[in-house]
Design an enzyme around this catalytic site. Structure first.
Site, PDB file in Angstrom:
ATOM      1  N   GLY A 297       6.419  73.741  38.872  1.00  0.00           N
ATOM      2  CA  GLY A 297       7.682  74.337  38.267  1.00  0.00           C
ATOM      3  C   GLY A 297       7.347  75.784  38.415  1.00  0.00           C
ATOM      4  O   GLY A 297       6.647  76.354  37.591  1.00  0.00           O
ATOM      5  N   GLY A 299       9.976  78.394  37.803  1.00  0.00           N
ATOM      6  CA  GLY A 299      11.293  79.005  37.304  1.00  0.00           C
ATOM      7  C   GLY A 299      12.313  78.116  36.984  1.00  0.00           C
ATOM      8  O   GLY A 299      13.320  78.511  36.744  1.00  0.00           O
ATOM      9  N   CYS A 304      13.338  80.542  31.117  1.00  0.00           N
ATOM     10  CA  CYS A 304      12.592  81.311  32.163  1.00  0.00           C
ATOM     11  C   CYS A 304      13.734  82.018  33.059  1.00  0.00           C
ATOM     12  O   CYS A 304      14.895  81.664  33.041  1.00  0.00           O
ATOM     13  CB  CYS A 304      12.242  80.212  33.444  1.00  0.00           C
ATOM     14  SG  CYS A 304      10.969  79.207  32.802  1.00  0.00           S
ATOM     15  N   GLY A 338       9.430  71.810  33.091  1.00  0.00           N
ATOM     16  CA  GLY A 338      10.375  72.543  32.943  1.00  0.00           C
ATOM     17  C   GLY A 338      11.683  72.141  33.418  1.00  0.00           C
ATOM     18  O   GLY A 338      11.520  71.291  34.853  1.00  0.00           O
ATOM     19  N   GLY A 386      10.352  81.998  25.879  1.00  0.00           N
ATOM     20  CA  GLY A 386       9.450  82.224  27.073  1.00  0.00           C
ATOM     21  C   GLY A 386       8.002  83.025  26.596  1.00  0.00           C
ATOM     22  O   GLY A 386       8.157  83.911  26.064  1.00  0.00           O
ATOM     23  N   ALA A 388       6.744  84.683  28.886  1.00  0.00           N
ATOM     24  CA  ALA A 388       6.733  86.063  29.418  1.00  0.00           C
ATOM     25  C   ALA A 388       7.977  86.748  29.067  1.00  0.00           C
ATOM     26  O   ALA A 388       8.639  87.578  29.876  1.00  0.00           O
ATOM     27  CB  ALA A 388       6.919  85.723  31.116  1.00  0.00           C
TER      28      ALA A 388
END
Ligand code: XMP
Length: 472
Positions: A297, A299, A304, A338, A386, A388
């Site tokens: 996965g 993205g 994301c 995801g 997320g 990130a």
């Protein structure tokens, strides 16, 4: 340059097959998470700090799946979350809580609070069993200075057994003697473990739970590939995590390949899932390096933004095809991580070659996720983010100095509060069982073998969703 087409869940449907399956109960959803770990349902909760800590991992494992404890906390805290899952249910408690005969009732009350446990074995300094102190021994005691040795049931009145007694014999012995605790001792009467009636009953009640050889719930834990990752790995292995998951955004990298080699050299028997990847070449490199499963996965996740921020990624269904075609040759399980939005996506992922599916967004907002329930405009919500995302980056220790350098690849979202995660699991497994009957598949291998995908158009997508009415 030729540009290939890549597809994801909404682009395809599975062609219905003539089915001899009479009931959804006839199908078996057993699967492999990694080389040596089997699950009863192919669901894994994501290693995100708004999704999986011990409470979620316990619920997932009780349901037959597994949860992966996130790594966005201190090594100590993560290992404690793992230990909470391992202690939740077991036939044999290897390190039972102990007190000394010289402890006072005040000291025992502190331990009751600290460990959330009401019974203790009483031992001397050499771990020799002297007695047992249960809730009944302490609840009516008036003087907090009373010593444990005055309150405990002494060893002369205890029923004990050797360590290897096994669940069946233990149950019989406890039933015949009407005791709820069975200390396990060696020839010198040194304490080796403890079996409790509650754990035996739980074990019988939870036949579908994911368990290790000692009847304890399975749990995974995420690690990175830099800085202190080996210390983290060591602590998690000591806390008895059943599987470690390499949690980095671009798993097909020298950093990750080096990390796999280091971990497998030092801990050859650890179950290790490598990720995240999306290509056949990445799968073959990770397998060569020694992983026991791969996570696919780049993205696709609900929170994301990697693809919009970097321009890289592969639509998830094609990524699963790419990776699983290599993994199947090596009998390495594939986890599709995801992008799952509804039960049909789970069925498509498994039919395309995944062995298990990791979900974050679909489990977010449930009771078992970390974080409080917040009320917004009169409705209850929880936060999902997320790993990130900007807020996740800002919550890390050195965030302030690096503020200008942060380029988020994820977002934060408010999600409706959804009650126990079991409700969501039921919807997904119900959808999967039904899907398997459309595919004439008694197990997940047959689902894969029988799978015939067709590509659909935008009109097909529109037709697939409820349409031309006002949904209540
Ligand atoms: P779902 O769709 O189930 O996806 O919510 C969960 C997976 O998303 C990944 N993840 C991220 N990917 N930026 C990303 O590009 C992020 O900030 C981020 N946080 C999580 C991760 O693989 C997770 O399991």
């Amino acid at each position: 340059m030729t540009i290939k087409t890549a597809l994801t869940y909404d682009d395809v449907l599975l062609v219905p097959k003539k089915s001899s399956i009479q009931s959804r109960r006839e199908v078996d959803t057993a699967c492999k998470l990694s080389r040596n770990i089997n699950l009863k349902i192919p669901l894994v909760s994501a290693n995100m700090d708004t999704v999986t800590e011990s409470q979620m991992a316990i619920a997932m494992s009780l349901a037959g799946g597994i949860g992966i404890i996130h790594r966005f906390c201190s090594i100590d805290d993560q290992a404690k979350e793992v230990a909470k899952v391992k202690r939740k249910q077991n036939i044999v408690i290897d390190n039972p809580f102990i007190v000394s005969p010289q402890n006072t009732l005040t000291e025992v009350k502190e331990k009751i609070k600290e460990f959330n446990c009401k019974s203790f074995l009483v031992t001397d300094n050499s771990q020799v069993l002297l007695g047992i102190l249960t809730h009944r021994d302490t609840i009516f005691a008036k003087d907090d200075k009373t010593l444990v040795r005055e309150l405990m049931t002494p060893k002369s009145q205890l029923i004990t057994a050797p360590y290897n007694i096994g669940p069946e014999k233990a149950r019989e012995l406890m039933n015949n003697n009407k005791v709820e605790k069975l200390p396990l001792v060696d020839d010198e009467f040194k304490i080796k473990g403890l079996i409790t009636a509650t754990d035996i009953v739980k074990n019988y009640n939870n036949v579908n739970a994911s368990k290790d050889s000692k009847g304890r719930l399975l749990v995974g834990a995420a690690i990175g590939v830099r800085d202190d990752f080996m210390t983290r790995a060591e602590s998690l292995i000591r806390a008895e995590a059943d599987v470690l998951v390499l949690d980095i955004a671009h798993g097909h990298s020298d950093n990750e390949l080096d990390a796999i080699a280091k971990i497998k050299t030092r801990y050859p028997s650890v179950e290790l899932i490598g990720g995240n990847i999306a290509t056949a070449k990445a799968a073959s490199d990770l397998i060569k390096a020694g992983v026991d499963a791969v996570k696919v996965g780049i993205g696709p996740g609900s929170i994301c933004t990697t693809r919009t921020t970097t321009g890289f990624g592969i639509p998830q269904l094609t990524a699963i095809f790419n990776v699983s075609r290599v993994c199947q040759k090596h009998q390495i399980p594939v986890n599709a991580d995801g992008g799952v939005k509804q039960p049909g996506d789970l069925v498509k992922a498994l039919a395309a070659g995944a062995d298990t599916v990791m979900m974050g967004g679909q489990f977010s907002g449930t009771k078992e996720t970390p974080g409080p329930v917040i009320t917004y405009r009169g409705r209850q919500h929880k936060i999902s983010r997320g790993m990130a995302s900007l807020t996740a980056a800002l919550s890390r220790p050195d965030a302030k100095e690096k503020l200008a350098e942060i380029t988020p690849e994820g977002v934060e979202a408010r999600v409706p509060y959804r009650g126990p995660v079991q409700n969501i699991i039921n919807q997904y497994i119900g959808g999967l069982r039904s899907g398997m009957s459309y595919g004439n598949a008694r197990n997940l291998e047959e689902l894969r073998k029988n799978a015939e995908f067709i590509r659909i158009t935008n009109s097909g997508i529109r037709e697939s969703n409820s349409h031309d009415n006002e949904v209540l």
